[in-house]
Scaffold this motif. Structure first.
Motif, short mmCIF file in Angstrom:
data_model
loop_
_atom_site.label_atom_id
_atom_site.label_comp_id
_atom_site.label_asym_id
_atom_site.label_seq_id
_atom_site.Cartn_x
_atom_site.Cartn_y
_atom_site.Cartn_z
N SER A 185 13.35 3.41 -7.29
CA SER A 185 13.58 3.79 -5.89
C SER A 185 12.48 3.24 -4.99
CB SER A 185 13.64 5.31 -5.79
OG SER A 185 13.74 5.71 -4.45
N VAL A 186 11.23 3.34 -5.45
CA VAL A 186 10.09 2.84 -4.68
C VAL A 186 10.21 1.33 -4.50
CG1 VAL A 186 7.59 2.48 -4.68
CG2 VAL A 186 8.52 4.70 -5.34
N LEU A 187 10.55 0.63 -5.55
CA LEU A 187 10.67 -0.82 -5.48
C LEU A 187 11.82 -1.25 -4.56
CD1 LEU A 187 9.48 -3.45 -6.47
CD2 LEU A 187 10.96 -3.30 -8.47
N THR A 188 12.93 -0.55 -4.65
CA THR A 188 14.06 -0.85 -3.79
C THR A 188 13.70 -0.63 -2.32
OG1 THR A 188 15.62 -0.26 -5.53
CG2 THR A 188 16.47 -0.25 -3.27
N HIS A 189 13.04 0.48 -2.05
CA HIS A 189 12.63 0.79 -0.67
C HIS A 189 11.59 -0.23 -0.18
CE1 HIS A 189 11.97 3.28 2.83
NE2 HIS A 189 10.67 3.25 2.61
N PHE A 190 10.65 -0.60 -1.05
CA PHE A 190 9.63 -1.60 -0.71
C PHE A 190 10.28 -2.92 -0.31
CE2 PHE A 190 7.37 -5.31 -2.43
CZ PHE A 190 6.23 -5.30 -1.63
N ALA A 191 11.22 -3.39 -1.12
CA ALA A 191 11.88 -4.68 -0.84
C ALA A 191 12.64 -4.62 0.49
CB ALA A 191 12.82 -5.04 -1.98
N LEU A 248 4.24 5.53 -5.70
CA LEU A 248 4.17 5.52 -7.16
C LEU A 248 3.13 6.51 -7.67
CD1 LEU A 248 4.49 1.71 -7.89
CD2 LEU A 248 6.20 3.49 -8.37
N GLU A 249 2.00 6.58 -6.99
CA GLU A 249 0.94 7.53 -7.38
C GLU A 249 1.41 8.97 -7.24
OE1 GLU A 249 -2.57 6.64 -5.12
OE2 GLU A 249 -2.85 4.70 -6.09
N LYS A 250 2.33 9.22 -6.32
CA LYS A 250 2.88 10.56 -6.13
C LYS A 250 3.93 10.89 -7.19
CE LYS A 250 2.35 10.57 -1.12
NZ LYS A 250 3.09 10.56 0.17
N HIS A 283 0.84 -1.20 0.00
CA HIS A 283 0.00 0.00 0.00
C HIS A 283 0.87 1.26 0.00
CE1 HIS A 283 -3.33 2.68 0.94
NE2 HIS A 283 -2.63 3.13 1.98
N GLU A 284 1.88 1.27 0.88
CA GLU A 284 2.78 2.42 0.96
C GLU A 284 3.55 2.62 -0.34
OE1 GLU A 284 5.15 1.72 4.44
OE2 GLU A 284 3.42 1.91 5.78
N ALA A 285 3.99 1.54 -0.94
CA ALA A 285 4.73 1.64 -2.21
C ALA A 285 3.83 2.17 -3.32
CB ALA A 285 5.31 0.28 -2.59
N LEU A 286 2.60 1.69 -3.37
CA LEU A 286 1.67 2.17 -4.40
C LEU A 286 1.37 3.66 -4.23
CD1 LEU A 286 -0.76 -0.88 -4.60
CD2 LEU A 286 0.93 -0.16 -6.31
N LEU A 287 1.24 4.12 -3.00
CA LEU A 287 1.03 5.54 -2.76
C LEU A 287 2.22 6.37 -3.27
CD1 LEU A 287 -0.53 5.63 0.83
CD2 LEU A 287 -1.67 6.10 -1.35
#
Length: 75
Positions: free
Chosen positions: A40-46, A32-34, A26-30
């Motif tokens: 970077s989002v994917l790396t942070h998510f993992a 990406l929406e921003k 959920h946090e990663a998708l938010l």
């Protein structure tokens, strides 16, 4: 009885892991929406997902190890 207890613990672990996964996703998708950088989002998510999933088992192992050392010292 021990088998039932282990089954319950495993079930709780799976439920907790799923909640962690959903929250991290959920946090990663938010992000990406921003418009944040997908790599970077994917790396942070993992990284966050891994850290959150191993946190509780790591704490339990450290506690168990400390208790075992204390038992040895008392013997």
């Amino acid at each position: 009885i021990a088998s039932q207890n282990n089954h319950r613990k495993i079930s709780e672990l799976r439920i907790n892991a799923e909640k962690i996964r959903q929250q991290a996703l959920h946090e990663a998708l938010l992000e990406l929406e921003k418009g944040r950088d997908p790599k970077s989002v994917l790396t942070h998510f993992a990284h966050r997902l891994t850290q959150k999933l191993i946190h509780q088992p790591t704490v339990l192992l450290r506690t168990q190890s400390l208790q075992e050392r204390e038992e040895i010292e008392l013997a």
